[in-house]
Design an enzyme around this catalytic site. Structure first.
Site, PDB file in Angstrom:
ATOM      1  N   GLU A  81       0.845  -1.210   0.000  1.00 33.27           N
ATOM      2  CA  GLU A  81       0.000   0.000   0.000  1.00 33.27           C
ATOM      3  C   GLU A  81       0.873   1.250   0.000  1.00 33.27           C
ATOM      4  O   GLU A  81       0.797   2.072   0.924  1.00 33.27           O
ATOM      5  CB  GLU A  81      -0.899  -0.001   1.243  1.00 33.27           C
ATOM      6  CG  GLU A  81      -1.799  -1.223   1.372  1.00 33.27           C
ATOM      7  CD  GLU A  81      -2.469  -1.318   2.744  1.00 33.27           C
ATOM      8  OE1 GLU A  81      -2.166  -0.492   3.628  1.00 33.27           O
ATOM      9  OE2 GLU A  81      -3.279  -2.231   2.926  1.00 33.27           O
ATOM     10  N   ARG A 124       1.391  19.872   6.846  1.00 34.23           N
ATOM     11  CA  ARG A 124       2.429  19.020   7.445  1.00 34.23           C
ATOM     12  C   ARG A 124       3.392  19.771   8.375  1.00 34.23           C
ATOM     13  O   ARG A 124       3.700  19.258   9.453  1.00 34.23           O
ATOM     14  CB  ARG A 124       3.203  18.268   6.357  1.00 34.23           C
ATOM     15  CG  ARG A 124       2.317  17.307   5.548  1.00 34.23           C
ATOM     16  CD  ARG A 124       3.120  16.417   4.620  1.00 34.23           C
ATOM     17  NE  ARG A 124       3.942  15.501   5.352  1.00 34.23           N
ATOM     18  CZ  ARG A 124       5.235  15.635   5.552  1.00 34.23           C
ATOM     19  NH1 ARG A 124       5.887  16.652   5.010  1.00 34.23           N
ATOM     20  NH2 ARG A 124       5.909  14.772   6.265  1.00 34.23           N
ATOM     21  N   TYR A 160       3.268  18.213  11.941  1.00 32.00           N
ATOM     22  CA  TYR A 160       4.370  17.286  12.264  1.00 32.00           C
ATOM     23  C   TYR A 160       5.723  17.978  12.323  1.00 32.00           C
ATOM     24  O   TYR A 160       6.752  17.291  12.261  1.00 32.00           O
ATOM     25  CB  TYR A 160       4.502  16.195  11.188  1.00 32.00           C
ATOM     26  CG  TYR A 160       3.239  15.555  10.700  1.00 32.00           C
ATOM     27  CD1 TYR A 160       2.297  15.033  11.588  1.00 32.00           C
ATOM     28  CD2 TYR A 160       2.998  15.417   9.334  1.00 32.00           C
ATOM     29  CE1 TYR A 160       1.152  14.419  11.120  1.00 32.00           C
ATOM     30  CE2 TYR A 160       1.848  14.798   8.861  1.00 32.00           C
ATOM     31  CZ  TYR A 160       0.929  14.303   9.758  1.00 32.00           C
ATOM     32  OH  TYR A 160      -0.197  13.692   9.293  1.00 32.00           O
ATOM     33  N   CYS A 185      -3.967  33.257  10.856  1.00 32.17           N
ATOM     34  CA  CYS A 185      -3.760  33.833  12.197  1.00 32.17           C
ATOM     35  C   CYS A 185      -3.485  32.756  13.236  1.00 32.17           C
ATOM     36  O   CYS A 185      -4.324  32.469  14.100  1.00 32.17           O
ATOM     37  CB  CYS A 185      -4.966  34.685  12.574  1.00 32.17           C
ATOM     38  SG  CYS A 185      -4.986  36.197  11.614  1.00 32.17           S
ATOM     39  N   GLU A 186      -2.337  32.123  13.110  1.00 34.60           N
ATOM     40  CA  GLU A 186      -1.840  31.114  14.046  1.00 34.60           C
ATOM     41  C   GLU A 186      -0.324  31.195  13.979  1.00 34.60           C
ATOM     42  O   GLU A 186       0.242  31.216  12.874  1.00 34.60           O
ATOM     43  CB  GLU A 186      -2.202  29.691  13.591  1.00 34.60           C
ATOM     44  CG  GLU A 186      -3.638  29.341  13.608  1.00 34.60           C
ATOM     45  CD  GLU A 186      -4.063  28.585  14.860  1.00 34.60           C
ATOM     46  OE1 GLU A 186      -3.204  28.233  15.693  1.00 34.60           O
ATOM     47  OE2 GLU A 186      -5.273  28.374  14.985  1.00 34.60           O
TER      48      GLU A 186
HETATM   49  N1  PLP Z   1      -1.751   1.889   4.349  1.00 30.88           N
HETATM   50  C1  PLP Z   1      -2.318   2.353   5.481  1.00 30.88           C
HETATM   51  C2  PLP Z   1      -3.262   1.467   6.206  1.00 30.88           C
HETATM   52  C3  PLP Z   1      -2.024   3.642   5.955  1.00 30.88           C
HETATM   53  O1  PLP Z   1      -2.598   4.096   7.071  1.00 30.88           O
HETATM   54  C4  PLP Z   1      -1.118   4.440   5.216  1.00 30.88           C
HETATM   55  C5  PLP Z   1      -0.727   5.784   5.696  1.00 30.88           C
HETATM   56  O2  PLP Z   1      -0.358   5.991   6.811  1.00 30.88           O
HETATM   57  C6  PLP Z   1      -0.563   3.928   4.042  1.00 30.88           C
HETATM   58  C7  PLP Z   1      -0.903   2.655   3.636  1.00 30.88           C
HETATM   59  C8  PLP Z   1       0.381   4.726   3.195  1.00 30.88           C
HETATM   60  O3  PLP Z   1       1.536   5.022   3.853  1.00 30.88           O
HETATM   61  P1  PLP Z   1       2.718   5.746   3.069  1.00 30.88           P
HETATM   62  O4  PLP Z   1       2.163   6.937   2.420  1.00 30.88           O
HETATM   63  O5  PLP Z   1       3.688   6.069   4.138  1.00 30.88           O
HETATM   64  O6  PLP Z   1       3.268   4.755   2.101  1.00 30.88           O
END
Ligand code: PLP
Length: 420
Positions: A275, A315, A319, A344-345
């Site tokens: 993923e 981001r 973070y 305004c932050e």
């Molecule tokens: N799969 C799941 C379940 C996620 O929560 C995320 C993001 O945090 C990703 C895949 C994608 O992660 P990345 O963009 O770091 O590859």
């Protein structure tokens, strides 16, 4: 590698000069490079060439733009989605339902039903309760749901706390120690075909070590499940590979990741699923902005106030993330500056005391590595509009998400009669 380079002293996206995009679309605006997206998609696929038919599901959350998804669909990618809205986008981009994986800790019954009806390929179940509900809903439709159980391996991903997902106290998945008993109960349910496990320990991982530790734990679990008599055919290894945000970042190369995966999983005998999000989209996008004005700061670093803000690119505020800032037409000199947006932050700060290309009011500049978790996290805070997105392909470009103006947003709000 990406396709945002200087040509004759002016930053271009592929063959398009960024000032041309600013003139046509205005600023701030996200700009994506098709060639970069395609290259990253291919690099990641090639990194896994040692595996038998891996399933590649682009993490839609990282960049859900329809045109971006279309580029990835054409590269043979499916999708990892975490909401009904993301599922609709993946389907609209032409991804086959079978190639879509539905993750997420809070899928609603309505979303599950819609996904079942659409024929989604796999549900990544995040709790026993969700699995039971999925089985019940599949039964109500006379269908069988294909699913894997997301486990939480309790591994520290070594990334920012807010994007770490595989520690015991994170909300995701079920504890790996409890996985065998939960898996056994879920496997016994009708209308639910349990076929393996999934994990995703966090995002922007800059070391392979935590991934390898987590994968090894999964290998032990797969064996334990098989010993219990379960047939395990799929393991989803999630995403998480980090990218280079600043020059001295040294994230693992996809090829190193692929070698590690091939080594660790060589005896698993399953179809592996991935993923990836950031590693595909991160460096394939920039945020193009214009300097509103420069005002003196307390030290020798003035405030460079740009027209992009924390609502457009969250981001840094969320973070403390770093995004390289570059003038679109740099003159080779440097200045020290604090780069801030108009919101305004105090948190609307992109960088403090940063050495940057000298800029002045009306100059164009970019934030690099904004293709993932950029536009998708935009909000309308301070009643600002939603930032538009542009896709570049060679010497042509198109607006692939329109700017949503504050007027349009206001028009969706109503004062009830009894308040008038
Ligand atoms: N799969 C799941 C379940 C996620 O929560 C995320 C993001 O945090 C990703 C895949 C994608 O992660 P990345 O963009 O770091 O590859």
């Amino acid at each position: 590698m990406n396709h945002f380079d200087l040509i004759n002293g002016v930053l271009h996206a592929e063959d398009v000069a960024l000032p041309d995009i600013a003139a046509a679309v205005g600023t701030p605006v996200y700009v994506y490079s098709r060639a970069t997206l395609e290259r990253h998609a291919q690099v990641f696929r090639n990194a896994l060439s040692g595996l038998d038919n891996p399933h590649l599901a682009f993490a839609v959350k990282s960049n859900p733009n329809l045109a971006v998804l279309k580029v990835l669909a054409k590269q043979g990618y499916g999708a990892d989605v975490v909401s009904g809205g993301e599922m609709d986008r993946a389907l609209a981009a032409g991804m086959a339902a079978q190639d879509i994986v539905f993750s997420g800790v809070g899928k609603t019954a309505e979303e599950i039903l819609r996904a079942l009806k659409a024929g989604i390929g796999q549900f990544n179940i995040e709790s026993e309760e969700e699995g039971a509900e999925l089985a019940m809903l599949a039964g109500s439709l006379g269908l069988t749901a294909y699913a894997v159980l997301r486990i939480n391996p309790d591994v520290d991903a070594g990334t920012h706390g807010k994007i770490s997902t595989g520690k015991a106290d994170n909300k995701f998945g079920v504890g790996i120690d409890r996985a065998p008993e939960i898996y056994a109960r879920l496997s016994a349910l009708p209308n639910l075909h349990m076929r393996g496990v999934a994990l995703h320990i966090g995002s922007q991982l800059t070391s392979l070590e935590p991934l390898e530790t987590a994968f090894n734990k999964v290998g032990v679990l797969v064996q334990a499940l098989r010993d219990q008599g379960h047939i395990i055919t799929h393991v989803d290894l999630g995403g998480g590979l980090g990218v280079r945000y600043r020059a001295d970042d040294n994230p693992p190369e996809p090829a190193e990741y692929g070698d590690m995966v091939a080594r660790v999983t060589k005896d698993w005998g399953v179809r592996l699923m991935f993923e990836p999000g950031r590693v595909i989209a991160g460096n394939a996008g920039i945020l193009l902005t214009r300097v509103i004005r420069v005002k003196p700061g307390s030290g020798n670093a003035p405030f460079v106030i740009v027209d992009a803000a924390m609502n457009d690119l969250a981001r840094p505020a969320l973070y403390d993330a770093w995004h390289d800032f570059e003038a679109v037409a740099p003159n080779g000199q440097k200045m020290l500056a604090n780069i801030v947006g108009p919101v305004c932050e105090t948190g609307d700060t992109f960088a403090m005391g940063r050495e940057i290309d000298p800029v002045q009011a009306n100059d164009l500049a970019i934030f690099r590595t904004a293709g993932a978790y950029g536009a998708t996290m935009a909000s309308t805070y301070n009643s600002r509009g939603l930032v538009p997105e542009v896709l570049v392909d060679g010497d042509k470009f198109a607006v692939v998400a329109e700017r949503i103006s504050p007027e349009t947003i206001l028009a969706a709000e109503h004062v009830p009669d009894w308040l008038k």
